[in-house]
Design an enzyme around this catalytic site. Structure first.
Site, PDB file in Angstrom:
ATOM      1  N   HIS A 106       5.380   6.774  11.209  1.00  0.00           N
ATOM      2  CA  HIS A 106       6.455   5.804  11.234  1.00  0.00           C
ATOM      3  C   HIS A 106       7.764   6.577  11.157  1.00  0.00           C
ATOM      4  CE1 HIS A 106       5.301   1.962  10.512  1.00  0.00           C
ATOM      5  NE2 HIS A 106       4.618   1.847   9.575  1.00  0.00           N
ATOM      6  N   GLY A 139       0.714  -1.148  -0.309  1.00  0.00           N
ATOM      7  CA  GLY A 139      -0.060  -0.043  -0.065  1.00  0.00           C
ATOM      8  C   GLY A 139       0.781   1.196   0.090  1.00  0.00           C
ATOM      9  N   HIS A 185      -0.206   7.173   8.354  1.00  0.00           N
ATOM     10  CA  HIS A 185       0.405   6.126   8.897  1.00  0.00           C
ATOM     11  C   HIS A 185       1.971   6.352   8.578  1.00  0.00           C
ATOM     12  CE1 HIS A 185       0.588   1.552   9.569  1.00  0.00           C
ATOM     13  NE2 HIS A 185       1.564   1.869   8.705  1.00  0.00           N
ATOM     14  N   GLU A 186       2.361   6.732   7.242  1.00  0.00           N
ATOM     15  CA  GLU A 186       3.607   6.757   6.905  1.00  0.00           C
ATOM     16  C   GLU A 186       4.407   7.692   7.691  1.00  0.00           C
ATOM     17  OE1 GLU A 186       4.275   4.083   5.618  1.00  0.00           O
ATOM     18  OE2 GLU A 186       2.461   3.541   5.033  1.00  0.00           O
TER      19      GLU A 186
HETATM   20 ZN    ZN Z   1       3.337   0.841   8.617  1.00  0.00          ZN
END
Ligand code: ZN
Length: 755
Positions: free
Chosen positions: A169, A129, A165-166
């Site tokens: 991170h 993804g 989400h990224e």
């Molecule tokens: Zn992830």
């Protein structure tokens, strides 16, 4: 493969990257370019700045002819979104979202983003993804690009969450990295969890918190099987490591963090996270490092008030919150509590028996399938919450033993545990406990929250699976859905009921399957009729509309079919130039694809389209054809990877497997092309797992079970030992038992019930 390296997360290094390219291209990497030198008249060399200390898996570089748009965040970081040139107009939404989100994280973590730039690149054919390479995150086009005119409401939600989400991170994963892949959840559970924390604040209109529950229910689905694994699990070879990228690491990881936050309060939890990130910056961690950071954040409170250490906020928290568990008698041992959730697989079932003011509690390991030995040594520290008919103030109680008793201040008509389903456990109410809750739903369902209602729908069907309740009780509960309008309970109702008739469809029990379909359509008929065929409404209203209309049209609800046909004809007449409302498009296409001519027309549009989300909708519609040749052809094209991209093949197979006429084809396709699929998607990958479980999860006969077992046994050990194969087999076994026990009862219930 790009350069010699130790590709292990604990080996961190600074990387200096130089890339030679043709002048017409541009090169990107983790860091900005410091200089470019001419090597020949047709070759130039870019020198990138030396990276910060990081794990090898985060190195990235791209040579392309992409175009970009850029903005500077309020903390002075340059954000750019790169795409193929003709899609650059769809990059604006992602750019704005990324600016907001990166600013949010810098403030929330109180740790500056250490690089001068963050590039987000949309990659035309991409298996994952997205990927969180430091300073150069990469995405599927459908995960990053957003067209305000053409994209559906759900794609805005998913795009925002994937970027969140990224970017999470960049701290969880990049700055602080798990020492080894056994603790992958420290990366992924956190990033998943932070999606909800960040987006609920940066984009409140998306109401992302409403959907969190769905993640936990997905995780429980696989975590209830014997083949599940603890969140933190030993892994060694590459296939095992790949297998860790599953719902347990991501979804369960995020759900147990959410449960902990709910228990500790948001402020204390956040303080613990910040302490963890600061202490371990540029280093690697294990499970216990996180819990130690959480435990030390506020001194435990078995001392006198004046001996309390820590800052004002800790003291305030400890003294003020009688509603929040920092009571003097209770010592908060985060590590002991969380070890029960990360080192054991599965989750508890809490059985509640009310006797007057006494509430008797008992916990056991919930596991699907009667033959599985239920292990008695499992014990969890469960942060229980509950509300009652007398009080909607959330009460809390940490259960650390097999059985326990709570004493209520007064007798109550009903009690609901796991408020909002913030906890990762399910609840059974003994005696007439369920009857009281079912009456409550029938009489005045809005007394409890929509997530509470969704959790009751989920739990009641889970209890049928392990024979704690009868199927008719579960169906009785669904009757209230006639009055339900909120997205999560409606979705949950569909999620429980639809798979039941799919089991029947695959066994030619058409009469009962049709009766059940009719029952579901009837349940939601009022809501379906109310839907407007346009793009108005909030994101959740639009998502609800999309699912309801697609369901209604595919299940042959005539008013829906008529309208969709009318739209499709107009659209076809305009040669596809007419602009259809985005949220009803899939329903319109699905009906259009039912004729051979309509299918061919849709496919001709598919070939011309460059817009991914549009292609996705058409793929779904095409796969709903009843024509087996067309379905076969679709899958073959996906394998070819020319007209249909390879990245789309797994969901094409799943779409075909889900359609009533296609499930045989999908299984035959899987068997015939196994070698090629593994070559394309890798053993242990999510894609392979999705294909295997998706193709087989509606099988429910002993013959089908034998066939599935025989095929996987014939493969080499590496394949037959995959966790997803075990999951598939267990699921079929569970389905067989379910049908043996419940089919006749469902049939009878449907015959007797008049809605
Ligand atoms: Zn992830």
């Amino acid at each position: 493969m790009a350069f010699p390296c130790f590709d292990e997360p604990a080996f961190k290094a600074r990387f200096s990257i130089k890339i030679r390219r043709e002048p017409k291209h541009l090169a990107l990497s983790n860091m900005p370019i410091v200089k470019t030198v001419n090597i020949t008249s047709w070759l130039v060399e870019d020198h990138f700045d030396t990276s910060v200390k990081m794990s090898t898996y985060l190195v990235a570089f791209i040579v392309s002819d992409f175009k970009s748009v850029s903005k500077i965040t309020s903390h002075g970081i340059k954000i750019s979104v790169y795409t193929v040139p003709d899609k650059i107009n769809q990059a604006v939404y992602a750019l704005d979202a990324a600016v907001k989100l990166l600013d949010f994280y810098e403030d929330y973590f109180s740790i500056p983003y250490p690089l001068p730039k963050q590039d987000l690149a949309a990659i035309p054919d991409f298996q994952s993804g997205a990927m969180e390479n430091w300073g150069l995150t990469t995405y599927r086009e459908s995960a990053l690009l957003y067209d305000p005119e053409k994209s559906s409401a759900s794609s805005k939600l998913w795009t925002t969450m994937i970027i969140a989400h990224e970017l999470a991170h960049q701290w969880f994963g990049n700055l602080v990295t798990m020492e080894w892949w056994n603790d992958l959840w420290l990366n992924e559970g956190f990033a998943k969890f932070m999606e909800f924390v960040s987006v609920s604040i940066t984009h409140p209109e998306l109401r992302v918190e409403d959907y969190f529950l769905g993640k936990c229910l997905d995780a429980m689905e696989v975590d209830a099987l014997n083949s599940s694994h603890p969140v933190s699990t030993p892994v060694e070879d590459p296939a095992q490591i790949l297998e860790m990228f599953d719902d347990v690491s991501y979804e369960k990881g995020s759900c147990i963090l959410n449960m902990l936050r709910d228990y500790m309060t948001a402020d204390v939890f956040k303080a613990g996270l910040v302490q963890y990130l600061q202490k371990y910056s540029y280093q690697n961690t294990k499970n216990e490092d996180l819990w130690n950071s959480m435990t030390n954040i506020c001194p435990t409170v078995d001392t006198d008030e004046n001996e309390l250490q820590g800052d004002n906020f800790c003291r305030r928290n400890q003294l003020s919150s009688s509603s929040a568990h920092w009571t003097k008698r209770e010592t908060l041992d985060v590590r002991a509590m969380m070890n029960t959730w990360t080192l054991q697989k599965g989750f508890p079932l809490v059985t509640v028996t009310v006797r007057g003011k006494n509430v008797h509690l008992q916990q056991e390991h919930y596991m699907k399938g009667v033959d599985s030995p239920s292990s008695t040594e499992y014990l969890w520290h469960i942060p229980l919450t509950y509300i009652t008919s007398k009080s909607d103030t959330v009460q809390r109680f940490l259960m650390t033993t097999k059985t326990d008793v709570l004493i209520l201040p007064e007798e109550v008509e009903w009690i609901k545990f796991n408020v909002g389903m913030n906890g990762y456990y399910i609840v059974h109410y003994e005696d007439d406990g369920w009857d009281h809750l079912i009456s409550l739903l029938k009489e005045n369902h809005t007394v409890i929250s929509s997530n509470d209602r969704a959790s009751l729908i989920n739990n009641v069907f889970q209890l049928v699976r392990i024979r704690k309740l009868s199927i008719s009780k579960a169906f009785d509960l669904t009757l209230y859905l006639k009055h339900e309008t909120h997205i999560m309970p409606v979705f949950q109702g569909m999620n429980e009921l639809i798979p039941i008739y799919k089991l029947m469809e695959r066994r030619d029990m058409d009469d009962t399957a049709n009766q059940l379909k009719e029952y579901i359509v009837n349940l939601f008929k009022d809501l379906i009729d109310k839907q407007s065929w346009n793009d108005e409404g909030s994101v959740s209203e639009r998502m609800l509309k999309h699912s309801l209309l697609l369901f209604a049209c595919v299940r042959g609800y005539q008013p829906c079919v008529d309208k969709a046909q009318e739209y499709f004809m107009k659209w076809q007449k305009s040669n596809g130039t007419l602009s259809l409302p985005t949220d009803v498009k899939t329903a319109v296409y699905a009906i259009g694809a039912q004729t051979s001519e309509g299918w061919d027309f849709l496919f001709s549009k598919y070939r011309l389209h460059s817009f991914n989300l549009e292609k996705h909708k058409i793929e779904l519609a095409l796969s709903l054809s009843r024509n087996n040749d067309k379905l076969q052809w679709l899958m073959d094209q996906g394998l070819h990877g020319d007209i249909i991209k390879t990245q789309d093949l797994p969901h094409i197979i799943l779409f075909v497997a889900r359609s009533p006429s296609g499930y045989h084809l999908a299984w035959t396709f899987l068997k015939k092309n196994w070698e090629e699929l593994v070559e394309k998607f890798e053993l242990g990958s999510r894609s392979i797992a999705d294909i295997i479980t998706g193709v087989t999860n509606q099988y429910s006969t002993r013959l089908q079970l034998a066939e599935v077992k025989e095929f996987f046994n014939s493969l080499e050990e590496k394949s037959s030992q995959l966790r997803c194969v075990q999951q598939a087999i267990e699921t079929i076994e569970d389905n067989i038992q379910w049908m043996d026990r419940n089919f006749e009862k469902v049939k009878k219930w449907l015959q007797n019930k008049k809605l």
